[in-house]
Design a protein around this motif. Structure first.
Motif, PDB file in Angstrom:
ATOM      1  N   ILE A 132      -7.370   2.237  -5.324  1.00  0.00           N
ATOM      2  CA  ILE A 132      -5.841   1.997  -4.968  1.00  0.00           C
ATOM      3  C   ILE A 132      -5.872   1.136  -3.677  1.00  0.00           C
ATOM      4  O   ILE A 132      -4.796   0.390  -3.845  1.00  0.00           O
ATOM      5  N   TYR A 133      -6.525   1.132  -2.998  1.00  0.00           N
ATOM      6  CA  TYR A 133      -6.431   0.209  -1.811  1.00  0.00           C
ATOM      7  C   TYR A 133      -6.350  -1.344  -2.143  1.00  0.00           C
ATOM      8  O   TYR A 133      -5.422  -2.086  -1.825  1.00  0.00           O
ATOM      9  N   ASN A 134      -7.382  -1.528  -3.010  1.00  0.00           N
ATOM     10  CA  ASN A 134      -7.533  -3.095  -3.314  1.00  0.00           C
ATOM     11  C   ASN A 134      -6.729  -3.376  -4.438  1.00  0.00           C
ATOM     12  O   ASN A 134      -6.486  -4.768  -4.789  1.00  0.00           O
ATOM     13  N   PHE A 135      -5.892  -2.354  -5.123  1.00  0.00           N
ATOM     14  CA  PHE A 135      -5.025  -2.880  -6.067  1.00  0.00           C
ATOM     15  C   PHE A 135      -3.553  -2.806  -5.649  1.00  0.00           C
ATOM     16  O   PHE A 135      -2.824  -3.417  -6.359  1.00  0.00           O
ATOM     17  N   PHE A 136      -3.586  -2.428  -4.339  1.00  0.00           N
ATOM     18  CA  PHE A 136      -2.174  -2.432  -3.947  1.00  0.00           C
ATOM     19  C   PHE A 136      -1.347  -3.763  -3.845  1.00  0.00           C
ATOM     20  O   PHE A 136      -0.259  -3.832  -4.137  1.00  0.00           O
TER      21      PHE A 136
END
Length: 303
Positions: free
Chosen positions: A23-27
């Motif tokens: 989730i963080y890296n796709f943000f």
């Protein structure tokens, strides 16, 4: 058995770790899909720098490909999850020794561990290499006694052998905390007085495996053990916080930047900015995690 322990503990950490890392890296890519300005990424992650302002799927996949090796600038707090999984892998081995070891042997281990806590300061102020370390060897004299396993043993040891009165607890813990706090504050002010201080130098006195962090940690641990709560409402709230705690940690980094911005927007005085934004981050993270805990299979998301 180690296999039983791993089966029980590791999945409760591993799956939320993977999900939130994704989730963080796709943000950044998601903000691009929504047509948002790249600057919004820095509103959420102000400490990551302009390198993360790329709303590309390929860039996000590059971050994700690095997950087996390390965390990204968008998920800095995940450093702790790598550590936690490592401690879980190590715990059955360490526990077997703790179960058989005498109190004297445990104190000996803690004494060596205490010496190892000075290594960050020796490296900074005395010599870059010490106790046998060099450019081709990172494993020095106290390496095998160093790290967060010392806190594991210290908690075990203090938890079983410090049945002190409240008065004695205060007489010991208050000085411990104040000394640790003063060293941290004075050291930080000293390091930041140098305009050319490196990032590592600026954070040196925040090092968790350091004597000043140990003093404050032990003091808080011993004080909290004396707390007795009888209110059913508070007990239920704390029980829920325990249940949501791991998920709260995973999600909280999303709220750090916005909470700080909101605290500034409402005119919070500068000395209170960090405490106020911390409280806001805590409230938002707990509220979000509480709602997620009501979903089916929530344990895979919040642990």
């Amino acid at each position: 058995e180690a296999s039983v322990f791993y089966k029980k503990r590791i999945p409760r950490v591993f799956f939320p770790f993977i999900i939130w890392s994704l989730i963080y890296n796709f943000f950044p890519w998601i903000t691009g899909l929504l047509g948002l300005n790249p600057e919004v990424i820095l509103d959420f992650f102000p400490y990551a720098g302009e390198d993360v302002m790329r709303q590309s799927f390929a860039v996000s996949m590059g971050y994700i490909a690095q997950i087996p090796l390390n965390f990204s600038l968008l998920a800095v707090h995940m450093w702790y999850i790598y550590l936690l999984i490592g401690l879980y892998l190590y715990l059955p081995i360490f526990s077997a020794w703790v179960e058989k070891a005498s109190d004297k042997a445990k104190r000996m281990f803690l004494a060596f561990w205490f010496i190892s806590l000075f290594i960050p300061y020796l490296t900074e102020f005395v010599s870059h290499y010490q106790f046998g370390t060099c450019s081709w060897n990172s494993f020095g004299l106290f390496y095998y006694f160093a790290g967060f396993n010392g806190y594991l043993l210290l908690g075990h040891y203090l938890g079983k052998r410090t049945d002190w009165s409240l008065g004695k607890t205060f007489s010991v813990t208050v000085p411990l905390f104040l000394v640790g706090y003063f060293i941290t504050l004075a050291g930080f002010r000293y390091m930041t007085s140098d305009p050319n201080v490196s990032e590592e130098g600026m954070e040196l006195f925040f090092t968790y495996c350091s004597p000043n962090a140990l003093l404050m940690t032990a003091a808080i641990f011993l004080l909290v053990r004396k707390v007795r709560i009888t209110s059913p409402v508070i007990c239920r709230a704390l029980a829920n916080l325990t249940k949501c705690g791991f998920g709260l940690y995973c999600v909280h980094y999303f709220f750090v930047g916005p909470s700080y911005m909101f605290a500034q927007w409402i005119g919070t005085p500068i000395p209170a900015l960090v405490p106020v934004s911390t409280i806001l981050t805590f409230i938002c993270s707990w509220s979000f995690t509480y709602l997620v805990s009501k979903l089916p299979h929530a344990k895979y998301i919040i642990g």
